[in-house]
Design an enzyme around this catalytic site. Structure first.
Site, PDB file in Angstrom:
ATOM      1  N   HIS A  76       0.805  -1.232   0.000  1.00 29.87           N
ATOM      2  CA  HIS A  76       0.000   0.000   0.000  1.00 29.87           C
ATOM      3  C   HIS A  76       0.834   1.276   0.000  1.00 29.87           C
ATOM      4  CE1 HIS A  76      -2.400  -3.213   1.944  1.00 29.87           C
ATOM      5  NE2 HIS A  76      -3.233  -2.827   1.026  1.00 29.87           N
ATOM      6  N   CYS A  98       3.282  -1.293  -4.351  1.00 29.43           N
ATOM      7  CA  CYS A  98       2.866  -1.612  -5.723  1.00 29.43           C
ATOM      8  C   CYS A  98       3.270  -0.459  -6.645  1.00 29.43           C
ATOM      9  CB  CYS A  98       1.354  -1.816  -5.783  1.00 29.43           C
ATOM     10  SG  CYS A  98       0.786  -2.088  -7.476  1.00 29.43           S
ATOM     11  N   GLU A 128      -3.040   3.203   2.123  1.00 29.17           N
ATOM     12  CA  GLU A 128      -2.584   3.793   0.848  1.00 29.17           C
ATOM     13  C   GLU A 128      -2.804   5.306   0.831  1.00 29.17           C
ATOM     14  OE1 GLU A 128      -4.129   2.020  -2.814  1.00 29.17           O
ATOM     15  OE2 GLU A 128      -3.984   4.000  -3.749  1.00 29.17           O
ATOM     16  N   SER A 221      -9.861  -4.955   3.547  1.00 30.03           N
ATOM     17  CA  SER A 221      -9.439  -4.940   2.140  1.00 30.03           C
ATOM     18  C   SER A 221     -10.402  -4.072   1.348  1.00 30.03           C
ATOM     19  CB  SER A 221      -9.425  -6.372   1.592  1.00 30.03           C
ATOM     20  OG  SER A 221      -9.454  -6.337   0.177  1.00 30.03           O
TER      21      SER A 221
HETATM   22 FE1  SF4 Z   1      -1.417  -2.717  -7.131  1.00 32.23          FE
HETATM   23 FE2  SF4 Z   1      -4.011  -2.604  -7.823  1.00 32.23          FE
HETATM   24 FE3  SF4 Z   1      -3.044  -4.766  -6.699  1.00 32.23          FE
HETATM   25 FE4  SF4 Z   1      -3.309  -2.537  -5.233  1.00 32.23          FE
HETATM   26  S1  SF4 Z   1      -4.950  -3.758  -6.146  1.00 32.23           S
HETATM   27  S2  SF4 Z   1      -1.547  -3.935  -5.238  1.00 32.23           S
HETATM   28  S3  SF4 Z   1      -2.796  -1.005  -6.810  1.00 32.23           S
HETATM   29  S4  SF4 Z   1      -2.423  -3.930  -8.726  1.00 32.23           S
END
Ligand code: SF4
Length: 305
Positions: A76, A98, A128, A221
């Site tokens: 995040h 990510c 995030e 989540s």
């Molecule tokens: Fe990356 Fe989207 Fe997965 Fe979050 S949900 S880790 S932003 S690919």
């Protein structure tokens, strides 16, 4: 009782989650416990409990980490303040943020530097959003709903819009419409990621045909919670569960077609007992419903520190 199971595809792990899980897995294999991780590596109870059992320690403050220790930043992302603090404490950092979250950080930082006021569409307090906000805290305002635009004091600087990656497509479109009606010249980056987009399209498709939708994913989540909301918004009974143990068999009464999906942080193995249980209850047809093929793979983070 159920006779058909619709399996949403894609569902479960996205590329960012695979990358974060793989890196923590490798570190735990090669280094002595404890290995620290800042925040839950991904928002899934089963994944986090599994790592805990192998010696991972999840912390919400770097004060809990001894100087010089190994730490992995979660998928995040973290604010620059956390990065600086880790540096001060000489922690050996592996950053599993990510890359699609990193992109939002870079957009936010650049927009603030270029003289914009940033509106960050997202959920206050989510890991995030806390990290992204930290890129330009004096220039960034979180907007969680169209209603919040009404109470936002007029921005004098030009407006730049970024979003959390795991939001509802429809809700975000409404917030962006509200922003655009107030600031027609706003620069808008819709940062909802490919994985969130595909999973919401897939759950929408199965919800059209299902009498009941089950979403596997943890309560913290964001993208799993959104999947349940999308199914419920189509007028279908929809439940989010962490695993089979949370399913109430009474939900299946009078249901012929069950739809099943999972959030981006959910291992597919958590769906297997649910599928087996449904077969025992009379499901004879298991139908994958494919709305997109995903081939994205992210390079592992630098683990040389
Ligand atoms: Fe990356 Fe989207 Fe997965 Fe979050 S949900 S880790 S932003 S690919």
């Amino acid at each position: 009782m159920p006779h058909t199971l619709l399996l949403a595809q894609p569902r479960g792990f996205c590329a960012g989650v695979v990358r974060a899980i793989d890196v923590l897995d490798e570190v735990l294999d090669r280094e002595p416990a404890p290995v620290y991780a800042f925040h839950e590596i991904v928002h899934n109870r089963h994944v986090v409990d599994g790592f805990r059992a192998r010696g991972a320690v999840f912390v919400d403050s770097l004060d809990e980490v001894p100087e010089g220790a190994r730490i992995v930043f979660s998928a995040h992302g973290v604010s620059p303040e956390v990065v600086a603090e880790a540096h001060r404490r000489q922690l050996r950092v592996i950053d599993a943020t990510c890359p699609l979250v990193t992109k939002v950080h870079l957009e936010t930082k650049k927009a603030a530097k270029d003289g914009y006021d940033v509106l960050l569409v997202g959920h206050r307090g989510h890991d995030e959003v806390v990290g992204t906000l930290g890129e330009a805290p004096d220039r960034t305002t979180i907007i969680d709903s169209p209603a919040e635009m009404a109470s936002l004091p007029r921005r004098e600087r030009p407006v730049f819009v970024v979003t959390q990656t795991t939001l509802s497509l429809e809700d975000t479109a409404q917030v962006i419409d509200a922003i655009r009606s107030e600031y027609p010249d706003a620069q808008v980056r819709n940062d909802i990621c490919y994985a969130t987009t595909n999973r919401q399209m897939a759950v929408r498709t199965i919800a059209e045909r299902a009498d009941l939708v089950l979403v596997v994913g943890s309560s913290n989540s964001s993208n799993s919670v959104r999947l349940r909301e999308v199914a419920a918004s189509m007028g279908k009974p929809a439940y989010r569960v962490d695993g089979i143990e949370e399913i109430d068999p009474a939900w299946y009464e009078g249901v012929g077609v069950v739809g099943l999906t999972a959030g981006a942080s959910v291992p597919d193995e958590l769906l297997e007992p649910i599928i087996e249980d449904l077969r025992r209850r009379g499901v004879t047809r298991v139908e994958p419903v494919v709305v997109a093929e995903e081939t994205i793979v992210f390079q592992p983070p630098d683990a040389s520190a």
